[in-house]
Design a protein around this motif. Structure first.
Motif, PDB file in Angstrom:
ATOM      1  N   TYR A 187     -21.193  25.807  12.280  1.00 36.65           N
ATOM      2  CA  TYR A 187     -19.970  25.379  13.313  1.00 36.65           C
ATOM      3  C   TYR A 187     -19.683  24.545  12.792  1.00 36.65           C
ATOM      4  O   TYR A 187     -18.158  24.384  12.384  1.00 36.65           O
ATOM      5  CB  TYR A 187     -19.815  25.830  14.216  1.00 36.65           C
ATOM      6  N   LEU A 188     -20.440  24.002  12.602  1.00 35.79           N
ATOM      7  CA  LEU A 188     -19.342  21.823  12.670  1.00 35.79           C
ATOM      8  C   LEU A 188     -19.691  21.607  11.413  1.00 35.79           C
ATOM      9  O   LEU A 188     -18.482  21.192  10.419  1.00 35.79           O
ATOM     10  CB  LEU A 188     -20.280  20.882  12.862  1.00 35.79           C
ATOM     11  N   THR A 189     -19.993  22.297  10.179  1.00 33.77           N
ATOM     12  CA  THR A 189     -19.904  22.537   8.381  1.00 33.77           C
ATOM     13  C   THR A 189     -18.732  23.215   8.667  1.00 33.77           C
ATOM     14  O   THR A 189     -17.714  22.745   7.517  1.00 33.77           O
ATOM     15  CB  THR A 189     -21.180  23.058   7.967  1.00 33.77           C
ATOM     16  N   GLN A 248      -9.137  14.430   4.214  1.00 31.49           N
ATOM     17  CA  GLN A 248      -8.516  13.406   5.413  1.00 31.49           C
ATOM     18  C   GLN A 248      -9.275  13.103   6.797  1.00 31.49           C
ATOM     19  O   GLN A 248      -8.624  12.035   7.564  1.00 31.49           O
ATOM     20  CB  GLN A 248      -7.666  14.964   5.893  1.00 31.49           C
ATOM     21  N   GLY A 249     -10.818  13.222   7.176  1.00 32.90           N
ATOM     22  CA  GLY A 249     -11.227  13.129   8.167  1.00 32.90           C
ATOM     23  C   GLY A 249     -12.382  12.355   6.970  1.00 32.90           C
ATOM     24  O   GLY A 249     -13.015  12.723   6.282  1.00 32.90           O
ATOM     25  N   VAL A 250     -13.008  11.578   7.912  1.00 35.45           N
ATOM     26  CA  VAL A 250     -14.330  10.722   7.267  1.00 35.45           C
ATOM     27  C   VAL A 250     -15.367  11.282   9.343  1.00 35.45           C
ATOM     28  O   VAL A 250     -15.227  10.778  10.221  1.00 35.45           O
ATOM     29  CB  VAL A 250     -14.774   9.519   7.610  1.00 35.45           C
ATOM     30  N   GLU A 251     -15.895  11.862   9.268  1.00 35.97           N
ATOM     31  CA  GLU A 251     -17.681  12.148  10.517  1.00 35.97           C
ATOM     32  C   GLU A 251     -18.202  11.081  10.611  1.00 35.97           C
ATOM     33  O   GLU A 251     -19.482  11.493   8.778  1.00 35.97           O
ATOM     34  CB  GLU A 251     -17.854  12.997  10.929  1.00 35.97           C
ATOM     35  N   THR A 295     -11.315  21.407   8.474  1.00 38.68           N
ATOM     36  CA  THR A 295      -9.963  19.950   8.280  1.00 38.68           C
ATOM     37  C   THR A 295     -10.034  18.845   7.310  1.00 38.68           C
ATOM     38  O   THR A 295      -9.738  17.867   7.596  1.00 38.68           O
ATOM     39  CB  THR A 295     -10.003  19.549   9.361  1.00 38.68           C
ATOM     40  N   ASN A 296     -10.585  19.205   6.521  1.00 34.78           N
ATOM     41  CA  ASN A 296     -11.039  18.463   5.429  1.00 34.78           C
ATOM     42  C   ASN A 296     -11.854  17.421   5.484  1.00 34.78           C
ATOM     43  O   ASN A 296     -10.975  16.404   5.411  1.00 34.78           O
ATOM     44  CB  ASN A 296      -9.387  18.303   4.610  1.00 34.78           C
ATOM     45  N   THR A 297     -12.746  17.628   6.588  1.00 31.27           N
ATOM     46  CA  THR A 297     -13.418  16.137   6.520  1.00 31.27           C
ATOM     47  C   THR A 297     -14.538  16.024   6.034  1.00 31.27           C
ATOM     48  O   THR A 297     -15.476  17.035   5.813  1.00 31.27           O
ATOM     49  CB  THR A 297     -13.278  16.793   8.405  1.00 31.27           C
ATOM     50  N   VAL A 298     -15.498  14.945   5.764  1.00 25.43           N
ATOM     51  CA  VAL A 298     -16.743  15.151   5.166  1.00 25.43           C
ATOM     52  C   VAL A 298     -17.860  14.224   6.247  1.00 25.43           C
ATOM     53  O   VAL A 298     -17.103  13.180   6.705  1.00 25.43           O
ATOM     54  CB  VAL A 298     -16.846  14.308   4.274  1.00 25.43           C
ATOM     55  N   LEU A 299     -18.045  14.552   6.384  1.00 31.95           N
ATOM     56  CA  LEU A 299     -19.981  13.853   7.287  1.00 31.95           C
ATOM     57  C   LEU A 299     -20.789  13.079   5.883  1.00 31.95           C
ATOM     58  O   LEU A 299     -20.714  13.071   4.842  1.00 31.95           O
ATOM     59  CB  LEU A 299     -20.903  14.544   7.107  1.00 31.95           C
ATOM     60  N   ALA A 300     -20.185  11.466   6.138  1.00 31.83           N
ATOM     61  CA  ALA A 300     -20.918  10.260   6.240  1.00 31.83           C
ATOM     62  C   ALA A 300     -22.368   9.879   6.825  1.00 31.83           C
ATOM     63  O   ALA A 300     -21.423   9.433   7.663  1.00 31.83           O
ATOM     64  CB  ALA A 300     -19.945   9.430   6.146  1.00 31.83           C
ATOM     65  N   GLU A 301     -22.730   9.620   6.655  1.00 31.86           N
ATOM     66  CA  GLU A 301     -23.754   9.147   7.260  1.00 31.86           C
ATOM     67  C   GLU A 301     -24.638   7.179   5.998  1.00 31.86           C
ATOM     68  O   GLU A 301     -24.268   7.513   4.980  1.00 31.86           O
ATOM     69  CB  GLU A 301     -25.815  10.013   6.565  1.00 31.86           C
ATOM     70  N   VAL A 302     -24.056   6.670   7.616  1.00 38.12           N
ATOM     71  CA  VAL A 302     -23.990   5.618   7.036  1.00 38.12           C
ATOM     72  C   VAL A 302     -24.923   4.415   7.426  1.00 38.12           C
ATOM     73  O   VAL A 302     -25.299   4.702   9.192  1.00 38.12           O
ATOM     74  CB  VAL A 302     -22.487   4.535   7.282  1.00 38.12           C
ATOM     75  N   THR A 303     -25.863   3.687   7.043  1.00 36.08           N
ATOM     76  CA  THR A 303     -27.512   4.135   6.863  1.00 36.08           C
ATOM     77  C   THR A 303     -27.064   2.194   7.086  1.00 36.08           C
ATOM     78  O   THR A 303     -26.443   1.944   6.055  1.00 36.08           O
ATOM     79  CB  THR A 303     -28.196   3.760   6.484  1.00 36.08           C
ATOM     80  N   SER A 304     -26.670   0.931   7.989  1.00 32.84           N
ATOM     81  CA  SER A 304     -26.951  -0.482   7.477  1.00 32.84           C
ATOM     82  C   SER A 304     -28.464  -1.452   8.286  1.00 32.84           C
ATOM     83  O   SER A 304     -28.760  -0.944   9.094  1.00 32.84           O
ATOM     84  CB  SER A 304     -25.499  -0.600   8.483  1.00 32.84           C
TER      85      SER A 304
END
Length: 185
Positions: free
Chosen positions: A101-103, A141-144, A109-118
């Motif tokens: 559903y989230l995908t 447009q958006g970033v999760e 909503t033209n949002t991408v899922l970004a996995e950020v490791t720091s």
């Protein structure tokens, strides 16, 4: 079952049906928030996972626990959907359905899922900077953002968006320098 092709094939039509209900009642974002909460609860609670996965526990008991857990804050449409999953013996796919559903919501909503490791926890300012950079790189447009910490990076970040990986870590830079000097990393 988690993440298998079979569970994906079963979960996808349910996720699409849930999206249809959400769109019909203008509840796409609320359902998204509820799905994120459900995923977090399922990942944290072994007891709830056991309840959902157990073939021994009666459907009425599963429904009672889920109703109590969801409470009044959940849309009746989503609650009815979850009860339907129990009735159809598809409740074991709840987490996968929520993920799918989230995908669908991100596509809508033209949002991408970004996995950020720091190397260390990012500040709010750094998260905003990473978000802006991802928007520039992807045109979304958006970033999760889903963050994690890996001290082995030494410094900097790695960002994974879909199949693309942007390595701005010190470890990555050292590896590239080593490779350019003819060494092995």
């Amino acid at each position: 079952m988690k993440g298998s092709l079979i569970s994906s094939a079963i979960a996808e039509p349910y996720a699409q049906a849930l999206m249809s209900v959400a769109q019909a009642h203008n509840l796409t974002e609320q359902f998204g928030d509820d799905c994120r909460s459900l995923i977090a609860i399922l990942e944290e609670s072994r007891d709830l996972q056991g309840l959902i996965l157990s073939p021994v526990i009666k459907e009425t008991d599963k429904k009672a626990v889920l109703r109590r857990m969801m409470g009044d804050r959940t849309s009746p449409y989503l609650l009815n959907f979850i009860m339907l999953l129990v009735d159809k013996r598809r409740i074991i796919f709840l987490e996968e359905i929520c993920q799918q559903y989230l995908t669908l919501l991100r596509k809508l909503t033209n949002t991408v899922l970004a996995e950020v490791t720091s190397a260390k926890e990012l500040s709010d300012r750094q998260c905003r900077a990473v978000t802006d950079k991802i928007k520039d790189l992807t045109g979304a447009q958006g970033v999760e953002i889903k963050t994690s910490v890996d001290p082995d990076l030494i410094g900097g970040v790695t960002i994974k968006v879909g199949s693309q990986v942007f390595d701005a870590s010190l470890r990555g830079q050292l590896r590239r320098v080593s490779l350019s000097l003819g060494g092995t990393a």
